[in-house]
Design a protein around this motif. Structure first.
Motif, mmCIF file in Angstrom:
data_model
loop_
_atom_site.group_PDB
_atom_site.id
_atom_site.type_symbol
_atom_site.label_atom_id
_atom_site.label_comp_id
_atom_site.label_asym_id
_atom_site.label_seq_id
_atom_site.Cartn_x
_atom_site.Cartn_y
_atom_site.Cartn_z
ATOM 1 N N UNK A 256 0.846 -1.199 0.000
ATOM 2 C CA UNK A 256 0.000 0.000 0.000
ATOM 3 C C UNK A 256 0.881 1.249 0.000
ATOM 4 N N UNK A 257 0.266 2.337 -0.434
ATOM 5 C CA UNK A 257 0.980 3.610 -0.433
ATOM 6 C C UNK A 257 -0.071 4.702 -0.258
ATOM 7 N N UNK A 258 0.168 5.700 0.578
ATOM 8 C CA UNK A 258 -0.811 6.781 0.696
ATOM 9 C C UNK A 258 -0.297 7.914 1.525
ATOM 10 N N UNK A 259 -0.420 9.133 1.004
ATOM 11 C CA UNK A 259 -0.013 10.332 1.724
ATOM 12 C C UNK A 259 1.481 10.522 1.737
ATOM 13 N N UNK A 260 1.879 11.769 2.064
ATOM 14 C CA UNK A 260 3.317 12.066 2.105
ATOM 15 C C UNK A 260 3.763 12.600 3.463
ATOM 16 N N UNK A 261 2.821 13.180 4.236
ATOM 17 C CA UNK A 261 3.184 13.730 5.551
ATOM 18 C C UNK A 261 1.970 13.606 6.463
ATOM 19 N N UNK A 262 2.220 13.529 7.760
ATOM 20 C CA UNK A 262 1.084 13.341 8.673
ATOM 21 C C UNK A 262 0.239 14.607 8.805
ATOM 22 N N UNK A 263 0.800 15.776 8.481
ATOM 23 C CA UNK A 263 0.015 17.000 8.660
ATOM 24 C C UNK A 263 -0.695 17.451 7.386
ATOM 25 N N UNK A 264 -0.775 16.551 6.402
ATOM 26 C CA UNK A 264 -1.502 16.896 5.171
ATOM 27 C C UNK A 264 -2.523 15.797 4.897
ATOM 28 N N UNK A 265 -3.745 16.201 4.566
ATOM 29 C CA UNK A 265 -4.753 15.207 4.172
ATOM 30 C C UNK A 265 -4.255 14.605 2.852
ATOM 31 N N UNK A 266 -4.112 13.280 2.798
ATOM 32 C CA UNK A 266 -3.533 12.678 1.595
ATOM 33 C C UNK A 266 -4.453 12.769 0.369
ATOM 34 N N UNK A 267 -3.901 13.220 -0.728
ATOM 35 C CA UNK A 267 -4.721 13.345 -1.940
ATOM 36 C C UNK A 267 -4.518 12.167 -2.886
ATOM 37 N N UNK A 268 -3.632 11.248 -2.516
ATOM 38 C CA UNK A 268 -3.422 10.100 -3.391
ATOM 39 C C UNK A 268 -3.099 8.874 -2.536
ATOM 40 N N UNK A 269 -3.719 7.747 -2.880
ATOM 41 C CA UNK A 269 -3.408 6.495 -2.175
ATOM 42 C C UNK A 269 -3.548 5.352 -3.176
ATOM 43 N N UNK A 270 -2.681 4.390 -3.041
ATOM 44 C CA UNK A 270 -2.700 3.269 -3.996
ATOM 45 C C UNK A 270 -2.499 1.945 -3.276
ATOM 46 N N UNK A 271 -3.075 0.919 -3.841
ATOM 47 C CA UNK A 271 -2.853 -0.431 -3.320
ATOM 48 C C UNK A 271 -2.683 -1.366 -4.512
ATOM 49 N N UNK A 272 -1.716 -2.245 -4.388
ATOM 50 C CA UNK A 272 -1.509 -3.263 -5.420
ATOM 51 C C UNK A 272 -1.992 -4.602 -4.872
ATOM 52 N N UNK A 273 -2.332 -5.492 -5.754
ATOM 53 C CA UNK A 273 -2.769 -6.791 -5.259
ATOM 54 C C UNK A 273 -2.685 -7.867 -6.322
#
Ligand SMILES: [Zn+2]
Length: 404
Positions: A256-273
């Protein structure tokens, strides 16, 4: 049946090649062909194609095709590796066989696991790719050489690709093209742990879920943000309900991947499967369930779904059964046994058979610990499985196995 005199001659010739088989295995295990290591792949390909050219094969190099960019590890730098097609025709053989082997391994070329180490009793050895599938490649070349030196006419194409471990995206089209030109197929994957021939394989599909939201500072304007991570989490809960083990329906998510910093609402998230399925209808169901997660691309938030179900399930069809029984017959005539089994693993045999070529795909050597630093080979299988391969290829050439 018993071995014919000519087949016995082939078996004897191979028995005398024991030390040469081990030398070749040591050479090839020492060439680190993992993780797209081009120099070693090129050297390995060259060594094999030179040997096959000496047997009268024409050698053709076909350019690799690009791989979908969304695949994990999909953005390869540099040129995709070529596929070598080594073809020997113009023979009196009744039927032609496509032999497929991959040069790549999963092992890190910079890692510590670098060479073949033979156990003190001389019966087994450890080494990167020793069973998957350098042992298979080595026995296949020796089998073809032994057939040639014993005067057996065989029409074959030996296809060497370099990307099986990463999904065969660069070579799939070449594999399918060649599958359509032959009567029967053999792939050189290792035998199952007990020496069994895998006659039925599940299919495999890759997917990626990409969610987009709106970024916002968590402290100042949290209300303006739309969390892509939350949207992805909702998708993952739905995906987690998909597996149905009774129906052979397997769906696993990660990484999984999502967000870049804890103080920003993440605008992108990805999951592979990865999905596994026993037949096409089940694979189609999984693909449709995944596709149903997608939204309008302009929606806020949005969900995009990418799928590649390129390794179809491989069923035990009648033509494959005839080929498997011919392999078992050859094994028994050589004093060996060859049980049949099913596996959830996939390989290029799935693609070959999907392209219409009846294929058996675990005619390589015996061993275990595949894809781990404990990968090992049963060294007695070098001669045994080489003999089996050679006798089977001779019988296919002689028309003993009907593809239709
Ligand atoms: Zn393999």
């Amino acid at each position: 049946m018993k071995l014919t005199q000519q087949e016995q001659g082939v078996a004897d010739e191979i028995a005398s090649r024991g030390p040469a088989l081990l030398d070749d295995l040591r050479l090839h295990v020492g060439l680190p062909t993992g993780m797209g290591n081009t120099p070693a792949l090129d050297e390995t390909r060259g060594l094999f194609t030179d040997r096959l050219a000496k047997l009268g094969a024409s050698i053709e190099s076909r350019a690799g095709e690009p791989k979908p960019a969304w695949l994990r590890g999909g953005s390869t730098t540099g040129e995709p590796p070529p596929t070598a097609i080594c073809r020997r025709t113009d023979r009196k053989a009744e039927r032609s066989v496509l032999i497929a082997g991959h040069l790549d391994t999963v092992h890190d070329p910079r890692g510590d696991f670098r060479e073949l180490t033979v156990a003190a009793d001389g019966k087994t050895a450890l080494g990167p790719g020793c069973v998957d599938m350098k042992g298979g490649l080595v026995i296949a070349v020796h089998a073809l050489e032994a057939l040639e030196s014993c005067g057996v006419d065989a029409a074959w194409t030996f296809l060497l690709n370099s990307d099986e471990e990463t999904g065969t995206y660069h070579s799939e089209r070449h594999l399918r093209d060649e599958a359509q030109k032959h009567d029967l197929g053999i792939a050189l994957e290792p035998a199952l742990a007990d020496g069994s021939l895998a006659v039925e394989r599940m299919g495999s599909g890759q997917f990626m879920i990409e969610c987009r939201g709106r970024s916002a500072h968590v402290g100042r304007e949290f209300e303006k943000g739309v969390s892509a991570v939350n949207v992805l989490a909702e998708c993952l809960v739905r995906i987690a309900r998909l597996p149905d083990l009774e129906a052979g329906k397997i769906v696993s998510v990660g990484p999984l991947e999502g967000g870049v910093a804890t103080n920003a609402v993440p605008d992108r998230a990805r999951a592979w499967g990865n999905a596994r399925f026993p037949e096409k209808s089940v694979g189609d169901e999984i693909e449709a369930s995944l596709a149903a997660l997608a939204t309008d691309p302009t929606a806020m938030p949005s969900v995009e779904v990418f799928t590649s179900f390129n390794r179809p399930a491989k069923a035990f069809i009648p033509a494959t059964e005839r080929l498997a029984l011919a392999a078992r017959g050859a094994a028994e005539d050589l004093g060996q046994v060859l049980p049949f089994a099913k596996t959830g693993g996939v390989c290029d045999g799935n693609i070959m058979q999907d392209a219409g070529l009846p294929t058996i795909d675990t005619l390589g050597v015996r061993g275990g610990g595949l894809h781990t630093p404990d990968e090992w080979i049963d060294l007695t299988s070098l001669v045994e499985r080489c003999q089996l391969l050679a006798v089977l290829i001779a019988r296919i050439a002689g028309g003993a196995v009907s593809p239709a």
